[in-house]
Design a protein around this motif. Structure first.
Motif, mmCIF file in Angstrom:
data_model
loop_
_atom_site.group_PDB
_atom_site.id
_atom_site.type_symbol
_atom_site.label_atom_id
_atom_site.label_comp_id
_atom_site.label_asym_id
_atom_site.label_seq_id
_atom_site.Cartn_x
_atom_site.Cartn_y
_atom_site.Cartn_z
ATOM 1 N N VAL A 254 -10.062 -8.763 -10.578
ATOM 2 C CA VAL A 254 -8.798 -8.050 -10.324
ATOM 3 C C VAL A 254 -7.986 -8.826 -9.289
ATOM 4 C CG1 VAL A 254 -7.735 -5.866 -9.671
ATOM 5 C CG2 VAL A 254 -9.997 -5.876 -10.760
ATOM 6 N N LYS A 255 -6.975 -9.494 -9.727
ATOM 7 C CA LYS A 255 -6.070 -10.197 -8.817
ATOM 8 C C LYS A 255 -4.716 -9.499 -8.895
ATOM 9 C CE LYS A 255 -8.957 -13.439 -7.593
ATOM 10 N NZ LYS A 255 -9.483 -13.495 -6.200
ATOM 11 N N ARG A 256 -4.464 -8.631 -7.909
ATOM 12 C CA ARG A 256 -3.241 -7.827 -7.949
ATOM 13 C C ARG A 256 -2.627 -7.772 -6.565
ATOM 14 N NH1 ARG A 256 1.029 -6.067 -9.595
ATOM 15 N NH2 ARG A 256 1.373 -4.133 -10.753
ATOM 16 N N LYS A 257 -1.373 -8.162 -6.457
ATOM 17 C CA LYS A 257 -0.648 -8.036 -5.200
ATOM 18 C C LYS A 257 -0.515 -6.552 -4.850
ATOM 19 C CE LYS A 257 0.493 -12.392 -4.357
ATOM 20 N NZ LYS A 257 0.102 -13.102 -3.102
ATOM 21 N N ILE A 258 -0.620 -6.248 -3.573
ATOM 22 C CA ILE A 258 -0.559 -4.852 -3.149
ATOM 23 C C ILE A 258 0.526 -4.658 -2.090
ATOM 24 C CG2 ILE A 258 -2.926 -4.216 -3.728
ATOM 25 C CD1 ILE A 258 -3.749 -4.869 -0.905
ATOM 26 N N ASP A 259 1.026 -3.422 -2.006
ATOM 27 C CA ASP A 259 2.050 -3.077 -1.017
ATOM 28 C C ASP A 259 1.484 -2.264 0.141
ATOM 29 O OD1 ASP A 259 4.523 -4.024 -2.472
ATOM 30 O OD2 ASP A 259 3.724 -2.625 -3.967
ATOM 31 N N GLN A 260 0.390 -1.556 -0.117
ATOM 32 C CA GLN A 260 -0.154 -0.665 0.911
ATOM 33 C C GLN A 260 -1.659 -0.514 0.743
ATOM 34 O OE1 GLN A 260 2.023 3.031 1.843
ATOM 35 N NE2 GLN A 260 0.100 4.156 1.641
ATOM 36 N N VAL A 261 -2.344 -0.375 1.880
ATOM 37 C CA VAL A 261 -3.778 -0.091 1.895
ATOM 38 C C VAL A 261 -4.002 1.188 2.690
ATOM 39 C CG1 VAL A 261 -6.012 -0.841 2.814
ATOM 40 C CG2 VAL A 261 -4.530 -2.482 1.650
ATOM 41 N N PHE A 262 -4.842 2.063 2.167
ATOM 42 C CA PHE A 262 -5.244 3.254 2.923
ATOM 43 C C PHE A 262 -6.758 3.297 2.994
ATOM 44 C CE2 PHE A 262 -6.288 7.949 2.889
ATOM 45 C CZ PHE A 262 -6.117 8.099 4.268
#
Length: 384
Positions: A254-262
């Motif tokens: 899974v190579k996915r750019k992310i905007d937020q981590v919780f």
């Protein structure tokens, strides 16, 4: 007997009426419970064994929520029920405040009440009407669930956590009907209690009615619908893709750019989880919005005492008040249209954390911490 049969003292499939040792609800479910209760009852039967938690939408972010919480306070005052405001998430606080002591049968007006199965109790979530009846009578009826036995063998790897185990298990049970079934865990259960609670908590996402971990006092020699053996050292970092927890893939794929981590919630918001996260983020800097949600104020106090809070803050993470926070998409980190979120919570349904046009991925705290640094979903085995 299975553990569920032993705790309810009846065979699977039987309908039984049992006294309830503990009943609890929260600010999100209590308004409907009050409404249902007042249609039939005037007094709560066991106010000393009934508790309310303000954790889902607290502090109140809207006038509507503030008014609902005001009504809950009024009802609790009339009935002599204790409210825990600002203590944190109900499932965590029940344990920390000693409310579970001596309890064997527990109902809560929240689907993740089975988290308490980590302590060898029969705990299930119920809807508003059923909870209201239990409040009025002090007892309720159960259909004793059939059980699936899970044998754990060996030990998890260095960068693998209980969340990975549960993502693996939910994948195994993806095509198995777990409706009104119990998951019972035996074998290598020498996890920290924080991780045991993760196991019980995430079991709900298999659609199980409840989950119970063997505490060494149960035989587990009953008739099981299915028996599963899992070699813990074979588990690797996993990720649940949108829009369901059972949509599981290896993290390395899974190579996915992310905007937020919780990182937090009733699934992964305890001190053991933040210790692991702090080791990764010490001396580093997050590259995306990163929110930290302690499950309780006691966890938060311990984070301060151990220097974890400072480490995470210095890395650029934002520590939220103890509670459910962004998990249900009501406040403190609501996500917008088209955003991609990596979360250590238990659900990634469409619209769960805010916009229905957002994508939510689920992973362990270790995977989430590493990914927060790189700004994309990252296999911790490649980065640590």
């Amino acid at each position: 007997m299975t553990i569920a049969e032993e705790l309810l003292n009846a065979k699977a499939g039987d309908a039984v009426i049992r006294e309830v040792d503990l009943i609890y609800a929260h600010d999100g479910t209590m308004p409907l419970i009050i409404e249902a209760f007042r249609k039939t009852f005037t007094k709560v039967r066991k106010p000393d064994r009934t508790f309310i938690f303000f954790d889902h939408v607290y502090p109140a972010p809207t006038v509507k929520m503030a008014n609902l919480q005001r009504e809950i306070r009024k009802f609790a005052g009339e009935q002599g029920i204790k409210i825990f405001e600002g203590y944190g998430i109900s499932h965590q606080v029940v344990v920390e405040e000693g409310l579970l002591d001596g309890a064997k049968i527990v109902i809560g007006a929240d689907s993740h009440t089975p988290t308490l199965g980590a302590f060898g109790v029969f705990a299930i979530g119920m809807g508003a009407t059923d909870t209201a009846v239990a409040l009025g009578l002090g007892k309720t009826w159960f259909r004793v669930p059939e059980s699936v036995k899970v044998n754990l063998e060996g030990r998890l790897g260095k960068n693998v956590m209980a969340m990975n185990l549960m993502l693996h298990l939910i994948g195994l049970l993806r095509d198995f009907d777990m409706n009104y079934k119990a998951l019972e865990f035996f074998g290598s259960l020498d996890f920290p209690i924080d991780e045991k609670m993760t196991i019980a908590n995430f079991s709900v996402e298999t659609n199980a009615k409840t989950a119970i971990l063997d505490d060494g006092t149960f035989s587990g020699e009953g008739e099981y619908l299915r028996e599963i053996t899992i070699e813990l050292d074979q588990i690797e970092p996993l990720v649940a893709l949108p829009h369901h927890p059972n949509n599981v893939e290896r993290a390395e794929n899974v190579k996915r750019k992310i905007d937020q981590v919780f990182i937090g919630s009733c699934t992964n918001g305890r001190i053991e989880h933040f210790r692991r996260v702090a080791k990764i983020l010490e001396g580093e800097e997050v590259s995306v919005r990163t929110f930290i949600g302690p499950a309780s104020r006691r966890v938060y106090f311990q984070m301060i005492e151990e220097g974890i809070a400072q480490t995470l803050s210095e890395a650029g993470a934002i520590i939220l008040p103890p509670g459910c926070g962004p998990c249900l998409g009501r406040h403190m980190g609501v996500v917008g249209d088209g955003e991609v979120i990596l979360s250590t919570t238990n659900r990634n349904f469409k619209g769960r954390m805010g916009s229905p046009n957002a994508e939510i991925y689920l992973a362990s705290p270790v995977t989430a911490a590493v990914s927060a640094i790189y700004g994309e979903i990252t296999n911790p085995e490649d980065a640590l």
